[in-house]
Scaffold this active site. Structure first.
Site, PDB file in Angstrom:
ATOM      1  N   SER A 150       0.832  -1.220   0.000  1.00  0.00           N
ATOM      2  CA  SER A 150       0.000   0.000   0.000  1.00  0.00           C
ATOM      3  C   SER A 150       0.863   1.265   0.000  1.00  0.00           C
ATOM      4  O   SER A 150       0.490   2.273  -0.609  1.00  0.00           O
ATOM      5  CB  SER A 150      -0.979   0.002   1.183  1.00  0.00           C
ATOM      6  OG  SER A 150      -0.309   0.167   2.403  1.00  0.00           O
ATOM      7  N   ASN A 151       2.003   1.232   0.665  1.00  0.00           N
ATOM      8  CA  ASN A 151       2.898   2.406   0.604  1.00  0.00           C
ATOM      9  C   ASN A 151       3.475   2.578  -0.801  1.00  0.00           C
ATOM     10  O   ASN A 151       3.616   3.697  -1.293  1.00  0.00           O
ATOM     11  CB  ASN A 151       4.019   2.281   1.637  1.00  0.00           C
ATOM     12  CG  ASN A 151       3.565   2.728   3.014  1.00  0.00           C
ATOM     13  OD1 ASN A 151       3.312   3.909   3.232  1.00  0.00           O
ATOM     14  ND2 ASN A 151       3.427   1.782   3.934  1.00  0.00           N
TER      15      ASN A 151
ATOM     16  N   ASN B   9      13.353   4.743   4.187  1.00  0.00           N
ATOM     17  CA  ASN B   9      12.450   3.697   4.679  1.00  0.00           C
ATOM     18  C   ASN B   9      11.273   4.341   5.412  1.00  0.00           C
ATOM     19  O   ASN B   9      11.416   5.393   6.019  1.00  0.00           O
ATOM     20  CB  ASN B   9      13.219   2.809   5.673  1.00  0.00           C
ATOM     21  CG  ASN B   9      12.363   1.703   6.270  1.00  0.00           C
ATOM     22  OD1 ASN B   9      11.653   0.995   5.555  1.00  0.00           O
ATOM     23  ND2 ASN B   9      12.416   1.548   7.594  1.00  0.00           N
TER      24      ASN B   9
ATOM     25  N   LEU C 291      19.826  -0.631  12.634  1.00  0.00           N
ATOM     26  CA  LEU C 291      18.407  -0.853  12.345  1.00  0.00           C
ATOM     27  C   LEU C 291      17.520   0.298  12.839  1.00  0.00           C
ATOM     28  O   LEU C 291      17.553   0.648  14.023  1.00  0.00           O
ATOM     29  CB  LEU C 291      17.959  -2.179  12.994  1.00  0.00           C
ATOM     30  CG  LEU C 291      16.511  -2.576  12.724  1.00  0.00           C
ATOM     31  CD1 LEU C 291      16.314  -2.916  11.257  1.00  0.00           C
ATOM     32  CD2 LEU C 291      16.098  -3.734  13.614  1.00  0.00           C
ATOM     33  N   ASP C 292      16.719   0.844  11.929  1.00  0.00           N
ATOM     34  CA  ASP C 292      15.719   1.873  12.271  1.00  0.00           C
ATOM     35  C   ASP C 292      16.310   3.050  13.044  1.00  0.00           C
ATOM     36  O   ASP C 292      15.656   3.620  13.923  1.00  0.00           O
ATOM     37  CB  ASP C 292      14.558   1.242  13.080  1.00  0.00           C
ATOM     38  CG  ASP C 292      13.835   0.172  12.285  1.00  0.00           C
ATOM     39  OD1 ASP C 292      13.791   0.276  11.046  1.00  0.00           O
ATOM     40  OD2 ASP C 292      13.308  -0.771  12.898  1.00  0.00           O
TER      41      ASP C 292
ATOM     42  N   HIS D 145       8.823   3.607   8.563  1.00  0.00           N
ATOM     43  CA  HIS D 145       8.749   2.739   9.745  1.00  0.00           C
ATOM     44  C   HIS D 145       7.498   3.107  10.548  1.00  0.00           C
ATOM     45  O   HIS D 145       7.253   4.284  10.799  1.00  0.00           O
ATOM     46  CB  HIS D 145      10.005   2.912  10.606  1.00  0.00           C
ATOM     47  CG  HIS D 145       9.996   2.019  11.803  1.00  0.00           C
ATOM     48  ND1 HIS D 145      10.291   0.668  11.722  1.00  0.00           N
ATOM     49  CD2 HIS D 145       9.674   2.260  13.094  1.00  0.00           C
ATOM     50  CE1 HIS D 145      10.169   0.125  12.924  1.00  0.00           C
ATOM     51  NE2 HIS D 145       9.796   1.070  13.765  1.00  0.00           N
TER      52      HIS D 145
ATOM     53  N   ILE E  72      16.569  -7.014   6.629  1.00  0.00           N
ATOM     54  CA  ILE E  72      17.630  -6.132   7.113  1.00  0.00           C
ATOM     55  C   ILE E  72      18.735  -6.120   6.069  1.00  0.00           C
ATOM     56  O   ILE E  72      19.159  -7.181   5.591  1.00  0.00           O
ATOM     57  CB  ILE E  72      18.160  -6.641   8.474  1.00  0.00           C
ATOM     58  CG1 ILE E  72      17.046  -6.510   9.519  1.00  0.00           C
ATOM     59  CG2 ILE E  72      19.401  -5.865   8.895  1.00  0.00           C
ATOM     60  CD1 ILE E  72      17.364  -7.150  10.842  1.00  0.00           C
ATOM     61  N   LEU E  73      19.180  -4.930   5.697  1.00  0.00           N
ATOM     62  CA  LEU E  73      20.187  -4.814   4.636  1.00  0.00           C
ATOM     63  C   LEU E  73      21.590  -4.752   5.231  1.00  0.00           C
ATOM     64  O   LEU E  73      21.802  -4.184   6.307  1.00  0.00           O
ATOM     65  CB  LEU E  73      19.897  -3.568   3.794  1.00  0.00           C
ATOM     66  CG  LEU E  73      18.568  -3.675   3.024  1.00  0.00           C
ATOM     67  CD1 LEU E  73      18.110  -2.314   2.520  1.00  0.00           C
ATOM     68  CD2 LEU E  73      18.688  -4.673   1.872  1.00  0.00           C
TER      69      LEU E  73
HETATM   70  C1  GRF Z   1       3.862  -0.607   6.786  1.00  0.00           C
HETATM   71  O1  GRF Z   1       3.205  -0.371   8.001  1.00  0.00           O
HETATM   72  C2  GRF Z   1       5.312  -0.220   6.886  1.00  0.00           C
HETATM   73  O2  GRF Z   1       5.535   0.905   7.674  1.00  0.00           O
HETATM   74  C3  GRF Z   1       5.903  -1.443   7.544  1.00  0.00           C
HETATM   75  O3  GRF Z   1       5.224  -2.526   6.960  1.00  0.00           O
HETATM   76  C4  GRF Z   1       3.953  -2.094   6.488  1.00  0.00           C
HETATM   77  C5  GRF Z   1       3.900  -2.379   5.027  1.00  0.00           C
HETATM   78  O4  GRF Z   1       2.650  -2.098   4.477  1.00  0.00           O
HETATM   79  N1  GRF Z   1       7.328  -1.487   7.417  1.00  0.00           N
HETATM   80  P1  GRF Z   1       2.463  -1.995   2.911  1.00  0.00           P
HETATM   81  O5  GRF Z   1       3.124  -3.209   2.284  1.00  0.00           O
HETATM   82  O6  GRF Z   1       3.119  -0.724   2.450  1.00  0.00           O
HETATM   83  O7  GRF Z   1       0.989  -1.980   2.696  1.00  0.00           O
END
Ligand code: GRF
Length: 211
Positions: free
Chosen positions: A13-14, A103, A140-141, A105, A88-89
């Site tokens: 979805s993102n 990224n 990480l993050d 998060h 994790i890269l």
């Molecule tokens: C999102 O909440 C993102 O922040 C996290 O995993 C989820 C992925 O959702 N890392 P989508 O695949 O973008 O719908």
């Protein structure tokens, strides 16, 4: 025209929000480490080339990352976006694309690094939760934060309702951050990212630092 490559692992979805955002760049490819990622179908339906680099086809993380690096290099992107990419890269990968990987998060970093962010936020009883777009570094993050958006945590929230409220914000801030990057507006000093030029964007619940 600048080029971007989007990495996904699942729903996408993102990624879809990015592809629909009319960014000043061509989406050269969507690459998934999971062959069954739903986002691959969405990308294809939007006319974007897709690839799978399946992590299980490689002996270890290093070998997978090298293959992923090679696949991405074919598109010579200006920006690589992790949009729900759940791997994790390695430092080798990140050195190769230094300063070019961002990224999304699902927490207000540095709180709740890692997974299960919504469950942990609910367990802790926090009243404000949210999401962060950041540059990716080997820790990480923990990379420099570009933009964050906050949401209230409501008394009746479940992990699902909270995740949905945060996701809505993810879909706003990720394309915004990508646009700023592509327009050359992000200035990195130490761990701080500032946004050059005028910013009409911040509202009471989301914020970049302006230069
Ligand atoms: C999102 O909440 C993102 O922040 C996290 O995993 C989820 C992925 O959702 N890392 P989508 O695949 O973008 O719908």
């Amino acid at each position: 025209m600048k080029r971007l490559v989007i990495l996904i692992s699942g729903r996408g979805s993102n990624m879809q929000a990015l592809l629909e955002a009319q960014l000043p760049a061509e989406a050269s490819a969507v690459i998934s480490n999971e062959p069954s990622a739903k986002g691959l179908e969405i990308a294809r339906s939007l006319g974007v080339p897709t690839r799978v680099v399946h992590h299980r086809d490689f002996a270890d993380r290093g070998a997978f990352d090298l293959a992923l690096m090679d696949a991405i290099d074919e598109y010579d992107p200006h920006l690589v976006i992790l949009a729900g990419f759940m791997r994790i890269l390695t430092p080798v990968f990140l050195a190769h694309f230094e300063g070019k990987v961002i990224n999304i998060h699902p927490s207000l970093l540095p709180a709740y690094q890692g997974v299960d962010t919504h469950r942990r936020a609910l367990q802790d009883g926090v009243k404000i939760h949210g999401c962060t777009v950041h540059f990716v570094t080997p820790d990480l993050d923990s990379g420099p934060i570009i933009v964050q958006a906050a949401v209230p945590v409501l008394p009746q929230d479940t992990e699902q309702t909270l995740a949905a409220r945060v996701l809505e914000q993810e879909h706003r801030v990720l394309p915004r951050a990508a646009g700023w990057f592509l327009d050359g507006r992000l200035r990195l000093t130490g761990n701080q990212v500032r946004l050059a030029g005028e910013c009409h964007y911040p509202d009471p619940i989301s914020s970049p630092l302006t230069a």
